[in-house]
Design a protein around this motif. Structure first.
Motif, PDB file in Angstrom:
ATOM      1  N   MET A 177     119.983  79.517  18.349  1.00 28.14           N
ATOM      2  CA  MET A 177     119.582  80.927  18.399  1.00 28.14           C
ATOM      3  C   MET A 177     119.690  81.168  20.123  1.00 28.14           C
ATOM      4  SD  MET A 177     116.774  83.497  17.476  1.00 28.14           S
ATOM      5  CE  MET A 177     115.566  83.474  18.701  1.00 28.14           C
ATOM      6  N   ALA A 178     120.734  82.188  20.411  1.00 31.36           N
ATOM      7  CA  ALA A 178     120.833  82.263  21.836  1.00 31.36           C
ATOM      8  C   ALA A 178     119.681  83.148  22.377  1.00 31.36           C
ATOM      9  CB  ALA A 178     122.189  82.819  22.291  1.00 31.36           C
ATOM     10  N   LEU A 179     119.192  82.933  23.587  1.00 28.68           N
ATOM     11  CA  LEU A 179     118.149  83.847  24.305  1.00 28.68           C
ATOM     12  C   LEU A 179     118.727  84.936  24.954  1.00 28.68           C
ATOM     13  CD1 LEU A 179     115.935  81.064  25.890  1.00 28.68           C
ATOM     14  CD2 LEU A 179     115.649  82.065  23.493  1.00 28.68           C
ATOM     15  N   SER A 180     118.093  85.881  25.461  1.00 31.40           N
ATOM     16  CA  SER A 180     118.566  87.057  26.162  1.00 31.40           C
ATOM     17  C   SER A 180     118.750  86.393  27.648  1.00 31.40           C
ATOM     18  CB  SER A 180     117.562  88.385  26.301  1.00 31.40           C
ATOM     19  OG  SER A 180     116.400  87.834  26.955  1.00 31.40           O
ATOM     20  N   ASP A 181     119.492  87.295  28.392  1.00 29.52           N
ATOM     21  CA  ASP A 181     119.799  86.881  29.731  1.00 29.52           C
ATOM     22  C   ASP A 181     118.434  86.932  30.371  1.00 29.52           C
ATOM     23  OD1 ASP A 181     122.350  86.471  29.359  1.00 29.52           O
ATOM     24  OD2 ASP A 181     123.216  88.229  30.658  1.00 29.52           O
ATOM     25  N   ALA A 182     117.556  87.800  30.336  1.00 33.28           N
ATOM     26  CA  ALA A 182     116.175  87.840  31.041  1.00 33.28           C
ATOM     27  C   ALA A 182     115.281  86.567  30.499  1.00 33.28           C
ATOM     28  CB  ALA A 182     115.298  89.067  30.396  1.00 33.28           C
ATOM     29  N   GLN A 183     115.356  86.104  29.147  1.00 33.96           N
ATOM     30  CA  GLN A 183     114.763  85.168  28.743  1.00 33.96           C
ATOM     31  C   GLN A 183     115.206  83.612  29.765  1.00 33.96           C
ATOM     32  OE1 GLN A 183     115.324  85.756  24.503  1.00 33.96           O
ATOM     33  NE2 GLN A 183     113.187  85.667  24.440  1.00 33.96           N
ATOM     34  N   TYR A 184     116.739  83.612  29.677  1.00 34.58           N
ATOM     35  CA  TYR A 184     117.136  82.526  30.511  1.00 34.58           C
ATOM     36  C   TYR A 184     116.717  82.538  32.086  1.00 34.58           C
ATOM     37  CZ  TYR A 184     120.748  81.313  26.801  1.00 34.58           C
ATOM     38  OH  TYR A 184     121.156  81.188  25.400  1.00 34.58           O
ATOM     39  N   GLN A 185     116.506  83.840  32.574  1.00 38.62           N
ATOM     40  CA  GLN A 185     116.311  84.058  33.845  1.00 38.62           C
ATOM     41  C   GLN A 185     114.628  83.333  33.948  1.00 38.62           C
ATOM     42  OE1 GLN A 185     116.315  88.049  35.601  1.00 38.62           O
ATOM     43  NE2 GLN A 185     115.217  87.321  37.446  1.00 38.62           N
ATOM     44  N   THR A 186     113.871  83.915  33.225  1.00 34.22           N
ATOM     45  CA  THR A 186     112.728  83.463  33.042  1.00 34.22           C
ATOM     46  C   THR A 186     112.292  82.013  32.959  1.00 34.22           C
ATOM     47  OG1 THR A 186     111.998  85.568  32.277  1.00 34.22           O
ATOM     48  CG2 THR A 186     110.200  83.770  32.067  1.00 34.22           C
ATOM     49  N   GLN A 187     113.115  81.311  32.247  1.00 32.19           N
ATOM     50  CA  GLN A 187     113.136  79.932  31.877  1.00 32.19           C
ATOM     51  C   GLN A 187     113.451  79.130  33.148  1.00 32.19           C
ATOM     52  OE1 GLN A 187     111.860  78.332  29.353  1.00 32.19           O
ATOM     53  NE2 GLN A 187     111.479  80.119  28.555  1.00 32.19           N
ATOM     54  N   PHE A 188     114.515  79.481  33.757  1.00 35.50           N
ATOM     55  CA  PHE A 188     114.981  79.069  35.068  1.00 35.50           C
ATOM     56  C   PHE A 188     113.968  79.256  36.343  1.00 35.50           C
ATOM     57  CE2 PHE A 188     117.637  79.596  39.080  1.00 35.50           C
ATOM     58  CZ  PHE A 188     117.938  78.437  39.175  1.00 35.50           C
TER      59      PHE A 188
ATOM     60  N   ILE B  82     120.328  85.288  41.151  1.00 31.71           N
ATOM     61  CA  ILE B  82     120.581  85.255  39.672  1.00 31.71           C
ATOM     62  C   ILE B  82     120.445  86.974  39.279  1.00 31.71           C
ATOM     63  CG2 ILE B  82     119.673  84.630  37.496  1.00 31.71           C
ATOM     64  CD1 ILE B  82     121.072  82.389  39.390  1.00 31.71           C
ATOM     65  N   VAL B  83     119.429  87.567  39.698  1.00 32.33           N
ATOM     66  CA  VAL B  83     119.318  89.043  39.193  1.00 32.33           C
ATOM     67  C   VAL B  83     120.519  89.719  39.387  1.00 32.33           C
ATOM     68  CG1 VAL B  83     117.944  91.222  39.677  1.00 32.33           C
ATOM     69  CG2 VAL B  83     116.835  89.260  39.174  1.00 32.33           C
ATOM     70  N   GLN B  84     121.022  89.496  40.801  1.00 35.54           N
ATOM     71  CA  GLN B  84     122.392  90.088  41.137  1.00 35.54           C
ATOM     72  C   GLN B  84     123.752  89.550  40.204  1.00 35.54           C
ATOM     73  OE1 GLN B  84     123.858  89.265  45.030  1.00 35.54           O
ATOM     74  NE2 GLN B  84     125.158  90.851  45.022  1.00 35.54           N
ATOM     75  N   PHE B  85     123.584  88.319  39.797  1.00 37.86           N
ATOM     76  CA  PHE B  85     124.747  87.948  38.896  1.00 37.86           C
ATOM     77  C   PHE B  85     124.419  88.358  37.476  1.00 37.86           C
ATOM     78  CE2 PHE B  85     125.669  84.671  35.841  1.00 37.86           C
ATOM     79  CZ  PHE B  85     127.126  84.641  35.620  1.00 37.86           C
TER      80      PHE B  85
ATOM     81  N   LYS C 189     129.127  91.283  29.559  1.00 33.44           N
ATOM     82  CA  LYS C 189     129.134  90.040  29.375  1.00 33.44           C
ATOM     83  C   LYS C 189     127.754  89.635  29.404  1.00 33.44           C
ATOM     84  CE  LYS C 189     133.739  88.735  29.804  1.00 33.44           C
ATOM     85  NZ  LYS C 189     134.490  87.728  28.911  1.00 33.44           N
ATOM     86  N   SER C 190     127.491  88.338  29.077  1.00 31.61           N
ATOM     87  CA  SER C 190     125.988  87.656  29.004  1.00 31.61           C
ATOM     88  C   SER C 190     126.239  86.273  29.412  1.00 31.61           C
ATOM     89  CB  SER C 190     125.278  87.781  27.657  1.00 31.61           C
ATOM     90  OG  SER C 190     125.921  86.855  26.687  1.00 31.61           O
ATOM     91  N   VAL C 191     125.025  85.572  29.676  1.00 34.37           N
ATOM     92  CA  VAL C 191     125.049  84.096  30.210  1.00 34.37           C
ATOM     93  C   VAL C 191     125.871  83.224  29.147  1.00 34.37           C
ATOM     94  CG1 VAL C 191     123.469  82.173  30.443  1.00 34.37           C
ATOM     95  CG2 VAL C 191     122.903  84.387  31.727  1.00 34.37           C
ATOM     96  N   ALA C 192     125.489  83.704  27.821  1.00 35.62           N
ATOM     97  CA  ALA C 192     126.003  82.991  26.649  1.00 35.62           C
ATOM     98  C   ALA C 192     127.397  83.083  26.481  1.00 35.62           C
ATOM     99  CB  ALA C 192     125.140  83.180  25.386  1.00 35.62           C
ATOM    100  N   THR C 193     127.890  84.294  26.953  1.00 37.87           N
ATOM    101  CA  THR C 193     129.606  84.579  26.594  1.00 37.87           C
ATOM    102  C   THR C 193     130.369  84.199  27.814  1.00 37.87           C
ATOM    103  OG1 THR C 193     129.228  86.926  26.925  1.00 37.87           O
ATOM    104  CG2 THR C 193     128.866  86.063  24.749  1.00 37.87           C
ATOM    105  N   CYS C 194     129.798  84.296  29.058  1.00 38.82           N
ATOM    106  CA  CYS C 194     130.664  84.011  30.315  1.00 38.82           C
ATOM    107  C   CYS C 194     131.212  82.591  30.272  1.00 38.82           C
ATOM    108  CB  CYS C 194     129.965  84.678  31.415  1.00 38.82           C
ATOM    109  SG  CYS C 194     128.685  83.315  31.928  1.00 38.82           S
TER     110      CYS C 194
END
Length: 165
Positions: A1-12, A34-37, A46-51
């Motif tokens: 299950m893919a996370l949201s971009d915000a969740q990926y950002q928080t993890q990073f 990363i926020v800008q990206f 797009k999203s992190v998972a689809t780019c």
């Protein structure tokens, strides 16, 4: 299950602080990058998972079109490389699409320094302030001049790092 971009950002961000233990300045810069990206991805629907790699290259190209300085562009690319490297290690569904991004050429600049006369004048002016802060400033100027350390190194120095031997 893919996370949201915000969740990926928080993890990073957690990774940067806990595992990489980057400086506050580096953390703030990478977070902004990363926020800008992620805002760019959202505009492109797009999203992190689809780019993919092409999306990252288009993003970097957009930075160049906005006349971003080479150093800033290089830092943003560095942030992307670390972001996608981390994500690809932690989440199998995300590839390391940033690994082939190229850094811009950064021209090396000679440092700007004060002449001997300018340093002497600066030290003479600093000696006129006999307050505690003035004495502190004079010591800092002497330390900078004698050691050649950077201002950023000086301001991060603690009293336990001082050894007058």
């Amino acid at each position: 299950m893919a996370l949201s971009d915000a969740q990926y950002q928080t993890q990073f961000e957690t990774y940067l602080l806990v595992e990489k233990r980057v400086s506050v300045n580096t953390f703030d810069a990478y977070k902004r990058d990363i926020v800008q990206f992620l805002a760019y991805l959202q505009r492109e629907e797009k999203s992190v998972a689809t780019c993919g790699e092409t999306d990252l290259k288009l993003y970097v190209r957009s930075l160049h079109k906005n006349k971003l300085a080479a150093r800033s562009s290089a830092r943003k690319i560095s942030a992307l490389k670390l972001f996608f490297s981390y994500l690809s290690e932690q989440y199998a569904e995300i590839g390391n699409h940033a690994q082939r991004l190229l850094f811009p050429k950064i021209e090396k600049q000679l440092p700007v320094y004060l002449s001997e006369e300018e340093v002497e004048k600066l030290l003479m002016i600093a000696q006129e302030d006999t307050s505690l802060k003035g004495t502190r400033n004079l010591v800092m100027l002497h330390l900078l001049y004698a050691s050649g350390m950077r201002i950023s190194e000086l301001v991060q120095m603690t009293s336990d790092q001082y050894h007058p031997d």
